[in-house]
Design a protein around this motif. Structure first.
Motif, PDB file in Angstrom:
ATOM      1  N   VAL A  43      37.941 -40.838   7.082  1.00 55.05           N
ATOM      2  CA  VAL A  43      37.873 -41.862   6.031  1.00 55.05           C
ATOM      3  C   VAL A  43      39.149 -41.857   5.193  1.00 55.05           C
ATOM      4  O   VAL A  43      39.544 -42.893   4.639  1.00 55.05           O
ATOM      5  CB  VAL A  43      36.631 -41.661   5.132  1.00 55.05           C
ATOM      6  CG1 VAL A  43      35.355 -41.859   5.935  1.00 55.05           C
ATOM      7  CG2 VAL A  43      36.635 -40.285   4.464  1.00 55.05           C
ATOM      8  N   GLY A  44      39.817 -40.716   5.099  1.00 54.51           N
ATOM      9  CA  GLY A  44      41.105 -40.676   4.412  1.00 54.51           C
ATOM     10  C   GLY A  44      42.139 -41.519   5.130  1.00 54.51           C
ATOM     11  O   GLY A  44      42.929 -42.235   4.496  1.00 54.51           O
ATOM     12  N   TRP A  76      31.659 -47.740  12.586  1.00 56.09           N
ATOM     13  CA  TRP A  76      31.008 -48.667  11.665  1.00 56.09           C
ATOM     14  C   TRP A  76      31.842 -48.853  10.398  1.00 56.09           C
ATOM     15  O   TRP A  76      31.983 -49.976   9.897  1.00 56.09           O
ATOM     16  CB  TRP A  76      29.622 -48.120  11.303  1.00 56.09           C
ATOM     17  CG  TRP A  76      28.833 -49.091  10.477  1.00 56.09           C
ATOM     18  CD1 TRP A  76      28.052 -50.115  10.935  1.00 56.09           C
ATOM     19  CD2 TRP A  76      28.769 -49.144   9.046  1.00 56.09           C
ATOM     20  NE1 TRP A  76      27.493 -50.812   9.886  1.00 56.09           N
ATOM     21  CE2 TRP A  76      27.912 -50.236   8.702  1.00 56.09           C
ATOM     22  CE3 TRP A  76      29.333 -48.392   8.028  1.00 56.09           C
ATOM     23  CZ2 TRP A  76      27.623 -50.565   7.397  1.00 56.09           C
ATOM     24  CZ3 TRP A  76      29.039 -48.725   6.711  1.00 56.09           C
ATOM     25  CH2 TRP A  76      28.195 -49.791   6.402  1.00 56.09           C
ATOM     26  N   LEU A  77      32.424 -47.768   9.865  1.00 60.28           N
ATOM     27  CA  LEU A  77      33.262 -47.879   8.678  1.00 60.28           C
ATOM     28  C   LEU A  77      34.527 -48.679   8.970  1.00 60.28           C
ATOM     29  O   LEU A  77      35.013 -49.415   8.112  1.00 60.28           O
ATOM     30  CB  LEU A  77      33.621 -46.490   8.152  1.00 60.28           C
ATOM     31  CG  LEU A  77      32.493 -45.716   7.471  1.00 60.28           C
ATOM     32  CD1 LEU A  77      32.940 -44.308   7.139  1.00 60.28           C
ATOM     33  CD2 LEU A  77      32.052 -46.441   6.210  1.00 60.28           C
ATOM     34  N   GLY A  78      35.054 -48.515  10.179  1.00 58.86           N
ATOM     35  CA  GLY A  78      36.223 -49.302  10.539  1.00 58.86           C
ATOM     36  C   GLY A  78      35.934 -50.792  10.572  1.00 58.86           C
ATOM     37  O   GLY A  78      36.790 -51.610  10.226  1.00 58.86           O
ATOM     38  N   LEU A  87      33.828 -48.369   2.393  1.00 59.69           N
ATOM     39  CA  LEU A  87      34.604 -47.146   2.547  1.00 59.69           C
ATOM     40  C   LEU A  87      34.562 -46.271   1.293  1.00 59.69           C
ATOM     41  O   LEU A  87      34.446 -45.048   1.376  1.00 59.69           O
ATOM     42  CB  LEU A  87      36.056 -47.487   2.898  1.00 59.69           C
ATOM     43  CG  LEU A  87      36.969 -46.301   3.223  1.00 59.69           C
ATOM     44  CD1 LEU A  87      36.440 -45.502   4.390  1.00 59.69           C
ATOM     45  CD2 LEU A  87      38.386 -46.797   3.526  1.00 59.69           C
ATOM     46  N   GLY A  88      34.656 -46.894   0.110  1.00 57.23           N
ATOM     47  CA  GLY A  88      34.636 -46.113  -1.125  1.00 57.23           C
ATOM     48  C   GLY A  88      33.339 -45.337  -1.280  1.00 57.23           C
ATOM     49  O   GLY A  88      33.334 -44.145  -1.614  1.00 57.23           O
ATOM     50  N   LEU A  89      32.223 -46.019  -1.024  1.00 57.95           N
ATOM     51  CA  LEU A  89      30.926 -45.340  -1.101  1.00 57.95           C
ATOM     52  C   LEU A  89      30.834 -44.241  -0.058  1.00 57.95           C
ATOM     53  O   LEU A  89      30.276 -43.158  -0.325  1.00 57.95           O
ATOM     54  CB  LEU A  89      29.802 -46.352  -0.901  1.00 57.95           C
ATOM     55  CG  LEU A  89      28.374 -45.797  -0.917  1.00 57.95           C
ATOM     56  CD1 LEU A  89      28.068 -45.140  -2.261  1.00 57.95           C
ATOM     57  CD2 LEU A  89      27.363 -46.897  -0.601  1.00 57.95           C
ATOM     58  N   ALA A  90      31.404 -44.483   1.130  1.00 57.87           N
ATOM     59  CA  ALA A  90      31.356 -43.478   2.190  1.00 57.87           C
ATOM     60  C   ALA A  90      32.122 -42.224   1.786  1.00 57.87           C
ATOM     61  O   ALA A  90      31.665 -41.094   2.032  1.00 57.87           O
ATOM     62  CB  ALA A  90      31.923 -44.055   3.488  1.00 57.87           C
ATOM     63  N   ILE A  91      33.282 -42.395   1.170  1.00 55.56           N
ATOM     64  CA  ILE A  91      34.061 -41.228   0.736  1.00 55.56           C
ATOM     65  C   ILE A  91      33.270 -40.417  -0.282  1.00 55.56           C
ATOM     66  O   ILE A  91      33.202 -39.181  -0.206  1.00 55.56           O
ATOM     67  CB  ILE A  91      35.408 -41.688   0.147  1.00 55.56           C
ATOM     68  CG1 ILE A  91      36.298 -42.276   1.243  1.00 55.56           C
ATOM     69  CG2 ILE A  91      36.122 -40.514  -0.541  1.00 55.56           C
ATOM     70  CD1 ILE A  91      37.589 -42.870   0.737  1.00 55.56           C
ATOM     71  N   PHE A  92      32.654 -41.114  -1.233  1.00 61.58           N
ATOM     72  CA  PHE A  92      31.845 -40.439  -2.246  1.00 61.58           C
ATOM     73  C   PHE A  92      30.696 -39.664  -1.603  1.00 61.58           C
ATOM     74  O   PHE A  92      30.465 -38.486  -1.912  1.00 61.58           O
ATOM     75  CB  PHE A  92      31.304 -41.466  -3.241  1.00 61.58           C
ATOM     76  CG  PHE A  92      30.350 -40.902  -4.244  1.00 61.58           C
ATOM     77  CD1 PHE A  92      30.811 -40.327  -5.422  1.00 61.58           C
ATOM     78  CD2 PHE A  92      28.974 -40.938  -4.011  1.00 61.58           C
ATOM     79  CE1 PHE A  92      29.931 -39.796  -6.346  1.00 61.58           C
ATOM     80  CE2 PHE A  92      28.083 -40.418  -4.933  1.00 61.58           C
ATOM     81  CZ  PHE A  92      28.568 -39.839  -6.101  1.00 61.58           C
ATOM     82  N   LEU A 131      37.218 -40.685  -5.929  1.00 58.44           N
ATOM     83  CA  LEU A 131      35.921 -40.797  -5.279  1.00 58.44           C
ATOM     84  C   LEU A 131      35.509 -39.467  -4.649  1.00 58.44           C
ATOM     85  O   LEU A 131      34.350 -39.034  -4.764  1.00 58.44           O
ATOM     86  CB  LEU A 131      35.958 -41.892  -4.212  1.00 58.44           C
ATOM     87  CG  LEU A 131      35.984 -43.332  -4.731  1.00 58.44           C
ATOM     88  CD1 LEU A 131      36.368 -44.294  -3.622  1.00 58.44           C
ATOM     89  CD2 LEU A 131      34.622 -43.707  -5.312  1.00 58.44           C
ATOM     90  N   ALA A 132      36.449 -38.811  -3.981  1.00 51.78           N
ATOM     91  CA  ALA A 132      36.143 -37.516  -3.368  1.00 51.78           C
ATOM     92  C   ALA A 132      35.848 -36.465  -4.434  1.00 51.78           C
ATOM     93  O   ALA A 132      34.933 -35.643  -4.285  1.00 51.78           O
ATOM     94  CB  ALA A 132      37.304 -37.068  -2.487  1.00 51.78           C
TER      95      ALA A 132
END
Length: 438
Positions: free
Chosen positions: A48-49, A11-13, A19-24, A65-66
């Motif tokens: 995600v990296g 889904w992220l792909g 992606l930024g929110l997902a990393i956070f 973000l991480a």
């Protein structure tokens, strides 16, 4: 769990704008009490990296973000512990798995503030220790200060490999890069894996084996570096693609910490402080390691006479192989890590060494970023330092193991060295910026 992981990454792909929110969120969950044990955060962070490195996010954005997500996870966990105190043992999941909080509580009570730094890199302990800190009423300002420091190294260690992989897949790289990179990574994985296993099992021959493995890897690199041109040029292109004017200033500051004058002064200060504190064997180990590493590096550098990369406007005239900055930095910080871990179990000794290698790795990578060393130069420098450090430790421990230093002595040594590092780097920054310009 595998199906869920595949669905999230797919889904992220398809939706890179999230992606930024997902990393956070993933970083937050990885550091969140209980959830960090259940959710495969490490695998998700790598995935995600890779996506971020493929062009979706800059490196500094990914790390920030991480870092922020990890801090928020720590604070939430601390708040939960502070709110429920001992009643926390009755919460769902913790009631069924008392060993999760029990091991973290034992670890925290034994090592205090250091447990928050070390436990950050130990999977089952990472999400539980902040909650235990709150449960045992650790002062909030102290917790925030330690958490900010621990989260910085953690973000780099867990996000940089994935981001670099994604960036490498995106850029056009020289022919042979992937094959050469696979050989180098496989060799380093074997060396580190064997050393880690022997240390965790408390084998008496762990240090001699570490010295021998590092020497064998260094010998292979000394003989094979002419055949690693694709590896060197590919990584150099990857790193140079990230250069910015603002980041240049920061990297120059980092690289100043590895200059000969800086390492000489800080090494002399370390030896003098240990002698003043009457830590005779520790002083002998530190002085022998730093002196032998410097002499060996100079001899190898002049023997191979390898030219530096043609990046700078005014290329440096000295030779590049092995990297003197890399060998000096790894020798110094490995000595600090070994002295810090004396008298502790194998897992803690390894964690101290991991923490010690982070600033050394930053100095080594700054040389590649600034274009004054090839990647194989800094790799050779790190192997040289590790080999000599392990060999000196074997010699010093022939009769008896090095004794643990008193906490007061250790804090004095560490504070003085860090202050000296910062003062020298800041004072010489303007000259260094002009020297390392394009």
């Amino acid at each position: 769990m595998t199906q869920w992981y595949d669905q999230v990454t797919a889904w992220l792909g398809a939706n890179p704008e999230w992606l930024g929110l997902a990393i956070f969120l993933i970083a937050c969950i990885e550091c969140l009490a209980v959830a960090g044990i259940v959710v495969p955060g490490v695998a998700l962070l790598f995935a995600v990296g890779v996506m971020a490195g493929s062009g979706a996010l800059e490196l500094w954005e990914t790390l920030l973000l991480a870092y922020t997500g990890g801090l928020v996870g720590d604070l939430i966990s601390y708040g939960i512990g502070r709110r429920f105190h001992q009643n926390i043992r009755g919460l769902p999941l913790l009631r069924d798995h008392p060993e999760w909080i029990g091991s973290a509580e034992t670890y925290f009570q034994r090592y205090g503030v250091a447990s928050l730094l070390l436990g950050r890199y130990i999977g089952p302990l990472r999400p539980m220790l902040p909650m235990v800190a709150g449960m045992l009423d650790m002062p909030l300002p102290r917790f925030i200060a330690v958490s900010m420091l621990a989260a910085a190294g953690w973000a780099v260690a867990y996000l940089l490999p994935g981001w670099a992989t994604g960036a490498a897949l995106r850029l056009p790289l020289p022919e042979g890069f992937w094959g050469e990179a696979a050989v180098v990574l496989a060799a380093m994985a074997i060396v580190l894996g064997l050393i880690i296993q022997a240390t965790l099992l408390e084998r008496r021959w762990a240090n001699p084996m570490a010295a021998g493995l590092c020497l064998a890897a260094l010998a292979a690199l000394l003989l094979g570096w002419p055949h690693l041109q694709g590896f060197d040029q590919g990584l150099m292109a990857l790193v140079q693609d990230q250069r910015t004017a603002k980041l240049d200033h920061f990297m120059v500051l980092i690289t100043r910490l590895g200059d000969f004058q800086t390492q000489l002064l800080v090494g002399a200060a370390l030896g003098a402080l240990l002698l003043i504190a009457r830590q005779w064997r520790a002083a002998g180990f530190a002085i022998a390691t730093l002196a032998a590493t410097g002499l060996a590096n100079s001899a190898l550098k002049h023997f191979f006479a390898r030219a530096r990369p043609d990046i700078l406007m005014e290329p440096l005239t000295s030779y590049s192989f092995p990297s003197g900055h890399s060998s000096a930095a790894f020798a110094f910080f490995l000595v600090l890590g070994i002295l810090a871990g004396r008298g502790q179990p194998g897992r803690l000794r390894l964690t101290w060494l991991l923490l010690a290698c982070l600033p050394a790795l930053a100095i080594a990578l700054s040389r590649v970023y600034l274009g004054v060393h090839w990647p194989s130069d800094v790799l050779a420098g790190s192997l040289l330092a590790a080999c000599i450090c392990a060999a000196c430790l074997v010699v010093m421990q022939r009769a008896a193991p090095l004794s643990a230093m008193a906490p007061q002595v250790w804090l004095l040594v560490l504070s003085a060295c860090l202050a000296l590092f910062g003062g020298i780097a800041t004072w010489a920054l303007p000259t260094a910026i002009a020297r390392y310009s394009y």
